[in-house]
Design a protein around this motif. Structure first.
Motif, PDB file in Angstrom:
ATOM      1  N   GLU A 191     -44.381  -8.768  92.784  1.00 48.17           N
ATOM      2  CA  GLU A 191     -44.007  -8.630  91.365  1.00 48.17           C
ATOM      3  C   GLU A 191     -44.381  -7.245  90.839  1.00 48.17           C
ATOM      4  O   GLU A 191     -43.623  -6.629  90.091  1.00 48.17           O
ATOM      5  N   ILE A 192     -45.525  -6.730  91.243  1.00 42.20           N
ATOM      6  CA  ILE A 192     -45.920  -5.380  90.835  1.00 42.20           C
ATOM      7  C   ILE A 192     -44.911  -4.363  91.352  1.00 42.20           C
ATOM      8  O   ILE A 192     -44.483  -3.472  90.619  1.00 42.20           O
ATOM      9  N   ALA A 193     -44.511  -4.492  92.601  1.00 45.12           N
ATOM     10  CA  ALA A 193     -43.532  -3.569  93.184  1.00 45.12           C
ATOM     11  C   ALA A 193     -42.200  -3.688  92.455  1.00 45.12           C
ATOM     12  O   ALA A 193     -41.547  -2.679  92.175  1.00 45.12           O
ATOM     13  N   ARG A 194     -41.805  -4.909  92.106  1.00 45.78           N
ATOM     14  CA  ARG A 194     -40.535  -5.112  91.392  1.00 45.78           C
ATOM     15  C   ARG A 194     -40.592  -4.446  90.023  1.00 45.78           C
ATOM     16  O   ARG A 194     -39.676  -3.720  89.621  1.00 45.78           O
ATOM     17  N   LEU A 195     -41.693  -4.633  89.305  1.00 51.41           N
ATOM     18  CA  LEU A 195     -41.826  -4.066  87.972  1.00 51.41           C
ATOM     19  C   LEU A 195     -41.928  -2.539  88.029  1.00 51.41           C
ATOM     20  O   LEU A 195     -41.362  -1.855  87.181  1.00 51.41           O
ATOM     21  N   ALA A 196     -42.610  -2.015  89.020  1.00 49.06           N
ATOM     22  CA  ALA A 196     -42.720  -0.567  89.167  1.00 49.06           C
ATOM     23  C   ALA A 196     -41.361   0.061  89.456  1.00 49.06           C
ATOM     24  O   ALA A 196     -41.047   1.135  88.945  1.00 49.06           O
ATOM     25  N   GLY A 197     -40.555  -0.623  90.233  1.00 49.35           N
ATOM     26  CA  GLY A 197     -39.218  -0.118  90.558  1.00 49.35           C
ATOM     27  C   GLY A 197     -38.250  -0.262  89.411  1.00 49.35           C
ATOM     28  O   GLY A 197     -37.282   0.482  89.323  1.00 49.35           O
ATOM     29  N   ALA A 198     -38.520  -1.179  88.478  1.00 49.91           N
ATOM     30  CA  ALA A 198     -37.618  -1.420  87.355  1.00 49.91           C
ATOM     31  C   ALA A 198     -37.554  -0.230  86.407  1.00 49.91           C
ATOM     32  O   ALA A 198     -36.549  -0.014  85.742  1.00 49.91           O
ATOM     33  N   GLY A 199     -38.610   0.572  86.366  1.00 49.00           N
ATOM     34  CA  GLY A 199     -38.629   1.711  85.458  1.00 49.00           C
ATOM     35  C   GLY A 199     -38.016   2.970  86.033  1.00 49.00           C
ATOM     36  O   GLY A 199     -37.928   3.980  85.370  1.00 49.00           O
ATOM     37  N   ARG A 200     -37.583   2.890  87.279  1.00 51.21           N
ATOM     38  CA  ARG A 200     -36.999   4.082  87.912  1.00 51.21           C
ATOM     39  C   ARG A 200     -35.496   4.141  87.681  1.00 51.21           C
ATOM     40  O   ARG A 200     -34.826   3.127  87.696  1.00 51.21           O
ATOM     41  N   PRO A 201     -34.978   5.340  87.488  1.00 50.39           N
ATOM     42  CA  PRO A 201     -33.519   5.477  87.272  1.00 50.39           C
ATOM     43  C   PRO A 201     -32.716   5.205  88.512  1.00 50.39           C
ATOM     44  O   PRO A 201     -33.125   5.211  89.605  1.00 50.39           O
TER      45      PRO A 201
END
Length: 61
Positions: free
Chosen positions: A51-61
């Motif tokens: 979930e942390i990896a998913r959320l961290a990737g969500a903010g990337r363009p």
């Protein structure tokens, strides 16, 4: 995550956790807090990392 892995917090951590929990509990309706608390407590460490990896990737363009 601590509950699902059987870990306990030390005394200093426990104070921090208690303060944060009290602030979050005050900000949410009881049913919402209880649901989130139960879900978090049942989440495995592996699922937390996913979930942390998913959320961290969500903010990337």
């Amino acid at each position: 995550m601590r509950r699902s892995s059987g870990l306990t917090a030390g005394p200093v951590e426990r104070d921090d956790i208690d303060r944060a929990t009290a602030r979050i509990r005050a900000a949410l309706p009881e049913a919402a807090f209880t649901a989130a608390y139960d879900e978090g407590g049942a989440t495995s460490p592996t699922d937390c990392l996913k979930e942390i990896a998913r959320l961290a990737g969500a903010g990337r363009p």
